[in-house]
Design a protein around this motif. Sequence first.
Motif, PDB file in Angstrom:
ATOM      1  N   ASP A  51       6.975 -22.830  -1.783  1.00 52.47           N
ATOM      2  CA  ASP A  51       7.267 -24.196  -0.307  1.00 52.47           C
ATOM      3  C   ASP A  51       5.288 -24.624  -0.353  1.00 52.47           C
ATOM      4  N   LEU A  52       4.952 -24.034  -1.160  1.00 53.05           N
ATOM      5  CA  LEU A  52       3.205 -24.114  -0.770  1.00 53.05           C
ATOM      6  C   LEU A  52       3.061 -25.651  -1.499  1.00 53.05           C
ATOM      7  N   ARG A  83       7.565 -14.844   1.397  1.00 54.84           N
ATOM      8  CA  ARG A  83       5.358 -15.168   0.149  1.00 54.84           C
ATOM      9  C   ARG A  83       5.034 -13.924   0.452  1.00 54.84           C
ATOM     10  N   GLY A  84       4.880 -12.852  -0.789  1.00 58.05           N
ATOM     11  CA  GLY A  84       4.305 -11.817  -0.814  1.00 58.05           C
ATOM     12  C   GLY A  84       4.760 -10.881  -0.316  1.00 58.05           C
ATOM     13  N   GLY A  85       6.274 -11.493   0.162  1.00 65.34           N
ATOM     14  CA  GLY A  85       7.878 -10.188   0.249  1.00 65.34           C
ATOM     15  C   GLY A  85       8.627 -10.061  -0.871  1.00 65.34           C
ATOM     16  N   ARG A  86       9.590 -10.474  -1.056  1.00 68.55           N
ATOM     17  CA  ARG A  86      10.262 -11.178  -2.127  1.00 68.55           C
ATOM     18  C   ARG A  86      10.001 -11.205  -2.906  1.00 68.55           C
ATOM     19  N   VAL A 114       1.619  -7.337   7.665  1.00 76.20           N
ATOM     20  CA  VAL A 114       2.592  -8.241   7.876  1.00 76.20           C
ATOM     21  C   VAL A 114       4.204  -7.829   7.977  1.00 76.20           C
ATOM     22  N   HIS A 115       4.197  -7.523   6.441  1.00 74.10           N
ATOM     23  CA  HIS A 115       5.372  -7.778   5.931  1.00 74.10           C
ATOM     24  C   HIS A 115       6.627  -6.293   6.322  1.00 74.10           C
ATOM     25  N   GLN A 116       5.945  -5.066   6.981  1.00 66.45           N
ATOM     26  CA  GLN A 116       6.261  -3.684   6.821  1.00 66.45           C
ATOM     27  C   GLN A 116       5.620  -3.132   8.356  1.00 66.45           C
ATOM     28  N   GLY A 117       4.922  -3.723   9.148  1.00 64.88           N
ATOM     29  CA  GLY A 117       4.353  -2.930   9.984  1.00 64.88           C
ATOM     30  C   GLY A 117       3.648  -2.139  10.126  1.00 64.88           C
ATOM     31  N   MET A 118       3.099  -1.184   9.144  1.00 69.96           N
ATOM     32  CA  MET A 118       2.891   0.125   8.282  1.00 69.96           C
ATOM     33  C   MET A 118       1.343  -0.042   9.166  1.00 69.96           C
ATOM     34  N   GLU A 167       6.010  -4.205  -3.191  1.00 70.35           N
ATOM     35  CA  GLU A 167       7.246  -4.303  -4.257  1.00 70.35           C
ATOM     36  C   GLU A 167       8.567  -5.476  -4.493  1.00 70.35           C
ATOM     37  N   PRO A 168       7.923  -7.151  -4.215  1.00 67.37           N
ATOM     38  CA  PRO A 168       9.217  -8.057  -5.266  1.00 67.37           C
ATOM     39  C   PRO A 168       9.504  -8.184  -5.772  1.00 67.37           C
ATOM     40  N   GLN A 169       9.999  -8.854  -5.845  1.00 58.89           N
ATOM     41  CA  GLN A 169      11.656  -8.687  -6.830  1.00 58.89           C
ATOM     42  C   GLN A 169      11.032  -9.808  -8.391  1.00 58.89           C
TER      43      GLN A 169
END
Length: 306
Positions: A51-52, A83-86, A114-118, A167-169
């Motif tokens: 959806d971009l 986005r940037g995740g899966r 953002v995605h993992q809070g590292m 580590e996206p699919q």
Amino acid sequence: MSLLRIEGLSIRFADQLAVDDMSLELHPGRMLALVGESGSGKSLTALSVMDLLPENASWQADSLQLDDTDLQTLNTEQKRKLRGGRIGMIFQEPLTALNPLHTVEKQISESLFVHQGMSKKRARERCLSLLEQVELPATPDMLDRYPHQLSGGQRQRVMIAMALANEPQILIADEPTTALDVTVQETILDLIKRLQKELNLSILLISHDLGVVSRFAEDIVVMHNGKRVEAGPTDTVLNHPQEDYTRHLIHAEPQGRLEPLPDDTPLLLEARGMAVTFKGKRRALFSPPPLLHAVDQIDLTLRRGE
């Protein structure tokens, strides 16, 4: 079983239909190439997955399914996680996609925060690991560089590292080598193919280069004027095309080589012993700056018609 399935996708700008009734299936661990000439709707189809699409575009689909997730039902926050995740994406021109004011470390680690809070320490370790994975020097010096301090191939590798960070699919690669030299294109494509196998990635490759597609993609969808023309295993479609437009694309590929110019062709330009040197940052207050020899004793000639 398909990992990503699009059915009946239509994309419209005002009164113009840019993509009409588009369908495709991306299978786990395989590379699907979307091919066609410029303006055929390849990039629009790929951007719709996340959806971009531009704000002035409207779109709808009979089905837009990622594994067991209906992408059309996701809210704004869920789309951000996607986005940037899966799903990771490599954009066509890394120099415009990368932020010129951010270092390599900041660009890669942002999605990790953002995605993992590292933590910063863990994100830095992950950044170094990703640099090694994309065959860049895994050093603090590389992390501290800005986009203008990288070559075109290095910038593209940083983009790939960013896309792989969580580590996206699925990896969407939109003409990932268009802005690169031929020899650099080869190394980047080899890298993407190696990562596909090692990480069991599903890759949606957007390309107009049938030579690249024939060597790297398992499956292909041919597009023309926003519509799907032909699809199937790459070898089958390219070696036994069923549609006239597919045959037209294949025959449009450059063939043969130019004949060499005669030995007596007039010389227009000649350069001997060209050298270009850059001064680096001083390592100590009174030490001389290190020198980078970017061009060292280059000779060239250019003849009329060459």
